[in-house]
Scaffold this active site. Structure first.
Site, PDB file in Angstrom:
ATOM      1  N   HIS A 137       0.912  -1.169  -0.052  1.00 59.33           N
ATOM      2  CA  HIS A 137      -0.029  -0.103  -0.054  1.00 59.33           C
ATOM      3  C   HIS A 137       0.919   1.314   0.094  1.00 59.33           C
ATOM      4  O   HIS A 137       0.594   2.243  -0.693  1.00 59.33           O
ATOM      5  CB  HIS A 137      -0.969  -0.085   1.189  1.00 59.33           C
ATOM      6  CG  HIS A 137      -1.476   1.428   1.344  1.00 59.33           C
ATOM      7  ND1 HIS A 137      -2.616   1.679   0.705  1.00 59.33           N
ATOM      8  CD2 HIS A 137      -1.196   2.336   2.220  1.00 59.33           C
ATOM      9  CE1 HIS A 137      -2.978   3.175   1.010  1.00 59.33           C
ATOM     10  NE2 HIS A 137      -2.023   3.489   2.207  1.00 59.33           N
ATOM     11  N   GLU A 138       1.874   1.222   0.949  1.00 59.15           N
ATOM     12  CA  GLU A 138       2.688   2.280   0.879  1.00 59.15           C
ATOM     13  C   GLU A 138       3.426   2.704  -0.477  1.00 59.15           C
ATOM     14  O   GLU A 138       3.845   3.921  -0.805  1.00 59.15           O
ATOM     15  CB  GLU A 138       3.819   2.252   2.179  1.00 59.15           C
ATOM     16  CG  GLU A 138       3.342   2.063   3.387  1.00 59.15           C
ATOM     17  CD  GLU A 138       2.783   3.300   3.922  1.00 59.15           C
ATOM     18  OE1 GLU A 138       2.992   4.412   3.174  1.00 59.15           O
ATOM     19  OE2 GLU A 138       1.784   3.206   5.068  1.00 59.15           O
ATOM     20  N   THR A 139       3.742   1.562  -1.166  1.00 59.43           N
ATOM     21  CA  THR A 139       4.483   1.982  -2.564  1.00 59.43           C
ATOM     22  C   THR A 139       3.498   1.632  -3.734  1.00 59.43           C
ATOM     23  O   THR A 139       3.998   1.392  -4.730  1.00 59.43           O
ATOM     24  CB  THR A 139       5.617   0.845  -2.570  1.00 59.43           C
ATOM     25  OG1 THR A 139       5.252  -0.273  -2.572  1.00 59.43           O
ATOM     26  CG2 THR A 139       6.530   1.138  -1.404  1.00 59.43           C
ATOM     27  N   ARG A 164      -5.109  -1.068   2.048  1.00 59.76           N
ATOM     28  CA  ARG A 164      -4.097  -2.011   2.848  1.00 59.76           C
ATOM     29  C   ARG A 164      -4.803  -3.407   2.821  1.00 59.76           C
ATOM     30  O   ARG A 164      -4.046  -4.391   2.860  1.00 59.76           O
ATOM     31  CB  ARG A 164      -4.049  -1.268   4.245  1.00 59.76           C
ATOM     32  CG  ARG A 164      -3.182  -0.025   4.456  1.00 59.76           C
ATOM     33  CD  ARG A 164      -3.014   0.589   5.590  1.00 59.76           C
ATOM     34  NE  ARG A 164      -2.660   1.976   5.538  1.00 59.76           N
ATOM     35  CZ  ARG A 164      -1.325   2.233   5.459  1.00 59.76           C
ATOM     36  NH1 ARG A 164      -0.335   1.389   5.579  1.00 59.76           N
ATOM     37  NH2 ARG A 164      -0.906   3.361   5.661  1.00 59.76           N
TER      38      ARG A 164
END
Length: 243
Positions: free
Chosen positions: A66-68, A215
């Protein structure tokens, strides 16, 4: 060993489009870099029975994907096949420097999000750099130029309690027992509290949010690849953030 759960074939299946030409991180996140970094952290992906190990790795890649993410709703193979598309924040991010006598910012250096966990702020670069024996305060760009170091920063964050929060590792492996205060705040064992650890102040306790759902989507996809159940308490919609 982590490689007994995540083979190179499974790694490529999970991060299906990480080397797509549209991804700025194309060619950066290699399987060997992940394995090299994972082997430096005792217990990461090796704690508990096989299902527990799979759950931790699915949770780790769910959050970091999710962060990337480079995915979108109609992306080829679905939005959750586009993790690890970025290795650093895009555009013109700020310095992300706060006053600190312990971890002072190096002149001209910026501590914006980099790597799988998008490690940010000078104090995190300082703490992590000391832990993995890398000069991240003086050279934060290492996180976006050395794939081994990049994965190490993400796993360090995952394995390390953050302030008054438990480690993501402890939650994912069932070692965290919520206090009465945690229970009153709705913080119960499950994937949702890991989101709360990582970004609860922005995403949790505000009802349904697209970021939290994203996420979860990555995590569920990886659980499916591993052939395990994602379990309960996947969101943090009704959890108060850690203070």
């Amino acid at each position: 060993d982590v490689s007994s759960i995540i083979t190179s074939q499974i790694f490529n299946q999970m991060l299906l489009h990480r080397n797509d030409n549209a991804c700025p991180a194309n060619g950066f996140y290699s399987y060997q870099a992940f394995i090299n970094a994972a082997r430096k952290f005792s217990g990461f992906g090796t704690t508990g029975d096989t299902n527990t190990r799979k759950n931790e790795l699915a949770a780790f890649f769910g959050q970091t994907s999710h962060e990337t993410t480079g995915g979108w709703s109609t992306a080829p193979d679905g939005p959750y096949a586009w993790g690890y598309c970025f290795k650093q924040q895009q555009g013109n991010p700020g310095d992300y420097c706060v006053p600190s006598s312990t971890y002072p910012c190096a002149p001209g250096k910026k501590y914006y999000g980099r790597g799988p966990i998008q490690i940010s702020y000078n104090y995190n670069y300082g703490l992590c750099g000391a832990a993995i024996n890398q000069p991240l305060l003086s050279n934060p760009g290492l996180v976006a130029s050395d794939a081994d170091i990049s994965f190490e920063t993400a796993i360090w964050f995952w394995m390390t309690p953050q302030g008054n929060k438990p480690s993501c590792h402890a939650v994912a492996t069932g070692q965290w027992n919520p206090s009465s205060a945690d229970q009153a705040a709705g913080r119960v064992p499950g994937y949702g509290v890991i989101t709360n650890i990582i970004n609860g102040g922005v995403e949790c306790g505000q009802g349904e949010k697209a970021e939290v759902a994203n996420r979860i989507g990555f995590y569920q996809r990886y659980c499916s690849i591993f052939g395990i159940s994602p379990g309960q308490n996947l969101d943090c919609y009704n959890q108060r953030p850690f203070s």
